[in-house]
Design an enzyme around this catalytic site. Sequence first.
Site, mmCIF file in Angstrom:
data_model
loop_
_atom_site.group_PDB
_atom_site.id
_atom_site.type_symbol
_atom_site.label_atom_id
_atom_site.label_comp_id
_atom_site.label_asym_id
_atom_site.label_seq_id
_atom_site.Cartn_x
_atom_site.Cartn_y
_atom_site.Cartn_z
ATOM 1 N N LYS A 171 -10.234 -18.896 -2.200
ATOM 2 C CA LYS A 171 -10.777 -20.319 -2.041
ATOM 3 C C LYS A 171 -10.226 -21.479 -3.220
ATOM 4 O O LYS A 171 -9.929 -22.321 -2.968
ATOM 5 C CB LYS A 171 -11.946 -20.379 -1.625
ATOM 6 C CG LYS A 171 -12.541 -19.705 -0.195
ATOM 7 C CD LYS A 171 -13.957 -19.742 -0.038
ATOM 8 C CE LYS A 171 -14.215 -19.176 1.232
ATOM 9 N NZ LYS A 171 -15.784 -19.168 1.548
ATOM 10 N N SER B 242 -19.973 -19.564 5.527
ATOM 11 C CA SER B 242 -19.653 -20.336 4.340
ATOM 12 C C SER B 242 -19.320 -21.819 4.402
ATOM 13 O O SER B 242 -18.868 -22.508 3.385
ATOM 14 C CB SER B 242 -18.320 -19.707 3.857
ATOM 15 O OG SER B 242 -17.179 -19.496 4.553
ATOM 16 N N LYS C 262 0.973 -1.142 -0.047
ATOM 17 C CA LYS C 262 -0.013 -0.071 -0.022
ATOM 18 C C LYS C 262 0.878 1.248 0.044
ATOM 19 O O LYS C 262 0.718 2.396 -0.660
ATOM 20 C CB LYS C 262 -1.060 0.038 1.151
ATOM 21 C CG LYS C 262 -1.725 -1.262 1.096
ATOM 22 C CD LYS C 262 -2.698 -1.098 2.226
ATOM 23 C CE LYS C 262 -2.121 -1.326 3.950
ATOM 24 N NZ LYS C 262 -1.474 -2.637 4.023
ATOM 25 N N THR C 263 1.707 1.341 0.818
ATOM 26 C CA THR C 263 2.661 2.458 0.853
ATOM 27 C C THR C 263 3.493 2.734 -0.323
ATOM 28 O O THR C 263 3.643 3.730 -0.809
ATOM 29 C CB THR C 263 3.679 2.399 1.992
ATOM 30 O OG1 THR C 263 2.826 2.303 3.237
ATOM 31 C CG2 THR C 263 4.503 3.532 2.361
#
Length: 836
Positions: free
Chosen positions: A729, A686, A369-370
């Site tokens: 998944k 789920s 992110k940075t």
Amino acid sequence: MFFNDSKAPTKRRAVPLLPLRDIIVFPHMVSQLFVGRERSIHALDAAMAQNKEVMLAAQKNAKTNEPTPEDVFMYGTLGTIMQLVRLPDGTVRVLVEGRRRAKIKKFLQSDEYFLVDIEEAEETVEKNVEIEALMRSIQAAFEEYLKLNKSVEPDELRSIQLIDEPSRLADTVIANMPTVKLSDRQDLLENANAKARLEKLHELLRSEVEILLVQKKIRSRVKKQMEKTQKEYYLNEQMQAIQKELGGTERDELKNELAEIEDQLKAKKLSEEAQEKAKKELKKLKLMHPTSAEATVVRNYLDWIAALPWHEKSEENYDLAIAETVLDEDHYGLRKIKERIIEYLAVQALVRKLKGPVLCFCGPPGVGKTSLAKSIARATGRKFARIALGGVRDEAEIRGHRRTYIGAMPGKLVQTLKKVGTDNPVILLDEIDKLASDFRGDPAAALLEVLDPEQNHSFADHYMDLDYDLSDVMFITTANSLSAIPVPLQDRMEIIELSGYTEFEKMNIATKYLLPRQAKECGLDGVDFKVSESALRTIIHHYTSEAGVRNLEREIGSVARKAARKVVESGKETKINVLAKDVPQFLGVPKYRLDKKEEKDQVGLTNGLYVTSVGGGLLSCEASVVPGKGKIVITGRLEKGMEESMQAAMSYIRSRSALLGLADNFHETIDIHVHFPDFVQKDGPSAGVTAATSIASALLKLPVRRDVAMTGEITLRGRVMPIGGVKEKLLGAHRAGITTVFIPAENQHHLFEVPRRVLKAMRIVLVDSADQVLREAIRFPNADAVFGPRPATLEYRNGDLLETSDLPLPPAAAVPPARPSGTAVAAEEAVRTAQS
């Protein structure tokens, strides 16, 4: 009436000249002089050898050591030597008395001293009432002068009051006024008119008296304010008082500083409000003493105004191809974010004026992110600045402190703008979800204005007290979780979620970025150092468990360091090729195990799927039936919502008891235990289909296919509800060797995010009813006899979407086991090597 003041007829004659420094000897005045220059001593010797007469004239410049005729005033006083004493150091102390005014007509030839031809001045005085009045006024003014100037002896007043000759009075009074400038004294000496001298003297006396009165007033005022022992402070205050009396004259230093600040402010394109504020503060500063505390505060404030980048912008890059290249160079994948930045640049290139977007990158640690924010700044051509918000709990950190507080400063935003020097940078507000709040305020509330494009064009910092335009700033925030960010703040940001990197993305990142960087940092540039693809997968699966790539880079760095050691020990010609089986030698025993499917089909054991911040995998669900009284036991550190999902799965099985061939009251004589292994907290809706399959398998004593995995929530009617994390998944199932996966039909659109190679390697069945799952997952001898004809379903085979109503169900061996570039084989080899 007129009278002649001279006692001898006017005559010219030659006399020695004694040049004087900073002193003028008037007639009737006795002065003690110290003479050290050789020519001057010779002049005194010559005068003593004759009639003791000497011409006393002042130098124009006292600093001239060897005066010439041009350096001496032409008017002086003819004096008589009363006493001459030679001192041990070679100088001469002489006592002289001035007798008459005289003018130098010319300089005569003399090598040892100055010899001048002089003419005595004739003084004529008119004695009348006006002269008498002037004399009395001068005597009165001199008396006042003596009272104010303590450096003059009071006895001089008595002798002056007895003088009745105008010329002598003028000469005697001026001789006792040491504060009068040399030029004014010389003017009085050259003036032969006694009346004019008296008028000039009276003017000088009144001026000196006024100055002395002001000095007395200043001293009196300062003395009241300060203690006698505070000498330095007393002097500063006296200077301040003097400046007030003289109209605010400042020191040269302060003048230069003020001129510099004024030039800086003129060079800035300030807003009207800022211009008015700066002028007001600058005017206030000019009236203050430079050492006062308030002057320091005002000066700092003006410095901050001058330091801000008012309408100063960096040149932006509008070339979309270059921007796209820069983003691809720095980061792999992240297609959605890159598209958003390219869209912004495209619009900016067309309109040239667009409010800066406010993006929020939300995702687990280590996903970039940075670093992505830095790449955005580089791609757009803007400057980059980072503000760490983790642990910030004071609202003043954002908005600044008011100037009334000691040590007040602007907030972090203004400080950052000063640091980058432009008003259109990319500012990263890092860890915005880690903001705290206490009695000092809530920083998150202060950010509501900053991050609102409709309001931040007039952002007001408490210290600056001015509106500043932040609309050109591109704000990017980062967070690990949205739950900690207030909803109003979320509403102001465009939230882009970054999921964890998949195995394929980590492989590409490691190959393109991490491995070359670590090899360079460890000095392996010129060495034949390679890490195979299988070795990288082994490191990813067995030595890291993360969403990002930080630990992966650390482990690769550890391999590179050990390789560097081998190079140092064996030489740079050494070839190092790290394979999967070699990884334990470099990194030790594997830290994590890889999810694998079971060796054979088992009753009551079903492969579910889970997703966490570090990726997806297999979630085993076990069900066991024992004699009892109808209880259902659920274990495995499950959240309450997941426990309720198990209850719903049991109710669904009971509703299908007749279809499955179970007795109506089968549940009254047994207890069912549903367990999820692994001692970790589990939550999320789920696992309903998974639990229903395990329970049905345990009740029917029929095994569940080991190559099948499933995910989806279940209702009491058996409907399969959509879930999240489909991509992760499916990747986890593919990694574990699963060949068939059941997912809710409503999640079909999520399959576009799944890599093509995964879709080709697996059979993905889209279901909307739990009956479809039970039909294929449990090995019924004759499924059609239980569930009837096979309904139409949609499924992906070899990456293609097919309708399977008219297709036979493929056997388990028909679909090849998933082997993404040797993952399972390499992992098992690494584990066996470490164990041996």
